[in-house]
Design an enzyme around this catalytic site. Sequence first.
Site, PDB file in Angstrom:
ATOM      1  N   ASN A 161      -4.128  -5.934 -14.231  1.00 49.06           N
ATOM      2  CA  ASN A 161      -4.464  -4.521 -14.006  1.00 49.06           C
ATOM      3  C   ASN A 161      -3.898  -3.944 -13.084  1.00 49.06           C
ATOM      4  O   ASN A 161      -4.460  -4.230 -11.895  1.00 49.06           O
ATOM      5  CB  ASN A 161      -5.618  -3.790 -14.814  1.00 49.06           C
ATOM      6  CG  ASN A 161      -5.456  -2.248 -14.594  1.00 49.06           C
ATOM      7  OD1 ASN A 161      -4.075  -1.577 -13.933  1.00 49.06           O
ATOM      8  ND2 ASN A 161      -6.232  -1.963 -15.198  1.00 49.06           N
ATOM      9  N   VAL A 162      -2.199  -3.887 -12.659  1.00 49.41           N
ATOM     10  CA  VAL A 162      -2.108  -3.374 -11.229  1.00 49.41           C
ATOM     11  C   VAL A 162      -2.726  -1.910 -10.600  1.00 49.41           C
ATOM     12  O   VAL A 162      -2.182  -1.813  -9.267  1.00 49.41           O
ATOM     13  CB  VAL A 162      -0.361  -3.526 -11.427  1.00 49.41           C
ATOM     14  CG1 VAL A 162       0.433  -3.792 -11.900  1.00 49.41           C
ATOM     15  CG2 VAL A 162      -0.158  -1.748 -12.322  1.00 49.41           C
ATOM     16  N   SER A 206      11.565   7.273 -11.152  1.00 44.22           N
ATOM     17  CA  SER A 206      12.492   8.521 -12.249  1.00 44.22           C
ATOM     18  C   SER A 206      13.117   9.466 -11.554  1.00 44.22           C
ATOM     19  O   SER A 206      12.909  10.340 -10.354  1.00 44.22           O
ATOM     20  CB  SER A 206      11.366   8.969 -13.013  1.00 44.22           C
ATOM     21  OG  SER A 206      11.594   9.653 -14.226  1.00 44.22           O
ATOM     22  N   TYR A 241       2.994  13.114 -14.201  1.00 38.81           N
ATOM     23  CA  TYR A 241       4.205  11.929 -13.759  1.00 38.81           C
ATOM     24  C   TYR A 241       5.616  12.621 -12.677  1.00 38.81           C
ATOM     25  O   TYR A 241       5.540  11.330 -11.853  1.00 38.81           O
ATOM     26  CB  TYR A 241       4.846  11.994 -15.162  1.00 38.81           C
ATOM     27  CG  TYR A 241       5.798  10.454 -15.078  1.00 38.81           C
ATOM     28  CD1 TYR A 241       6.086   9.118 -15.310  1.00 38.81           C
ATOM     29  CD2 TYR A 241       7.361  10.794 -15.355  1.00 38.81           C
ATOM     30  CE1 TYR A 241       6.629   8.700 -15.276  1.00 38.81           C
ATOM     31  CE2 TYR A 241       8.407  10.056 -15.271  1.00 38.81           C
ATOM     32  CZ  TYR A 241       8.084   8.565 -15.233  1.00 38.81           C
ATOM     33  OH  TYR A 241       8.803   7.167 -16.095  1.00 38.81           O
ATOM     34  N   SER A 285       3.843  12.320  -9.060  1.00 35.11           N
ATOM     35  CA  SER A 285       3.681  10.573  -9.096  1.00 35.11           C
ATOM     36  C   SER A 285       4.922   9.447  -8.794  1.00 35.11           C
ATOM     37  O   SER A 285       4.773   8.965  -7.897  1.00 35.11           O
ATOM     38  CB  SER A 285       3.256  10.063 -10.116  1.00 35.11           C
ATOM     39  OG  SER A 285       3.820   9.895 -11.418  1.00 35.11           O
ATOM     40  N   LYS A 286       5.873  10.023  -9.247  1.00 33.01           N
ATOM     41  CA  LYS A 286       7.079   9.331  -9.007  1.00 33.01           C
ATOM     42  C   LYS A 286       8.522   9.481  -7.584  1.00 33.01           C
ATOM     43  O   LYS A 286       8.272   9.225  -7.145  1.00 33.01           O
ATOM     44  CB  LYS A 286       7.956   9.788  -9.961  1.00 33.01           C
ATOM     45  CG  LYS A 286       7.378   8.941 -11.708  1.00 33.01           C
ATOM     46  CD  LYS A 286       7.629   6.907 -11.006  1.00 33.01           C
ATOM     47  CE  LYS A 286       7.739   6.772 -12.168  1.00 33.01           C
ATOM     48  NZ  LYS A 286       7.671   4.925 -12.500  1.00 33.01           N
TER      49      LYS A 286
END
Length: 262
Positions: A64-65, A145, A158, A161-162
């Site tokens: 689990n990274v 992304s 999302y 975070s990207k």
Amino acid sequence: MERKLEGKTCIVTGAARGIGKAVAVKYAEHGANVVLMDLNKETVEATAKEIEALGVTVLPLVVNVTSSKEIDAALQEVESQFTKIDVLANCAGISTSRLILDIEEEEWDRVFNVNLKSVYLLSKGVAKNMIKNEVKNGKIVSISSQASKIGELGNGAYCTSKAGVNSLTQVLALELAEYGIAVNAVCPGFVDTEMLREVFQKRSAIEGKAPEEYEELLTSQVPMRRLAKPKEIADFMLFLSSENANYITGTSMTIAGGKTLI
Ligand SMILES: NC(=O)c1ccc[n+]([C@@H]2O[C@H](COP(=O)([O-])OP(=O)(O)OC[C@H]3O[C@@H](n4cnc5c(N)ncnc54)[C@H](O)[C@@H]3O)[C@@H](O)[C@H]2O)c1
């Protein structure tokens, strides 16, 4: 065919399926030994079997990274088998589709932990290995992304975070330049994977459309009028991971079929 990663050791996270799997296959086709990190034992081992058929050494690891403890244990295992690490490809990621007014703190944290904290934890651990072993031209490449460069309705956790991945990439590039380690991010548009199909389902609901109608709408906004194939992202990841890209560092390049985001 010139094999661009002959004898190198490359770690790929999120390697069991989608873009991460395509990257791991591409690295193996170019002679690398690959370490696959993903959540599920069965799927990561099934992917490892497929890649072993290419004649390279494959080490599948259930990791689990988001967990520094699991990452430390995994990196110890990698070091005991391969000693040095040449390439890290951060591909693990999750999406969410919720308006900022609706998203709960736990979901926000989950997205940030998988998409951003994992890049910090793995890059730190792998860079230390590269420095200790005096690796020449080490590479760290992360999948960001197109959503890092534009605000998207119902995609706040999302997108941000990207955007963090792009910023972390710039900082790491500066801090690791003296060791010859290049750090870059790749910002894909729409890539035909299971994650994207799930996104179409969830985001179409937010916008009150059928998933197929939503897919058509998004595809019509891509100048090339199609989704990317995972292999097309893997081709660029290979370039950035190879000796051809030794002087490229700190970039976050968009691959989105003609969308020109800075
Ligand atoms: N598909 C797209 O359109 C698209 C576009 C831009 C960026 N991306 C990014 O590309 C990357 C890969 O996306 P994909 O479409 O292949 O997704 P996917 O869901 O098909 O694959 C993601 C993989 O990451 C693994 N993973 C998730 N959480 C993990 C964790 N905590 N620890 C270890 N592994 C974990 C999953 O098990 C899965 O195998 C992601 O970072 C995603 O954000 C995808």
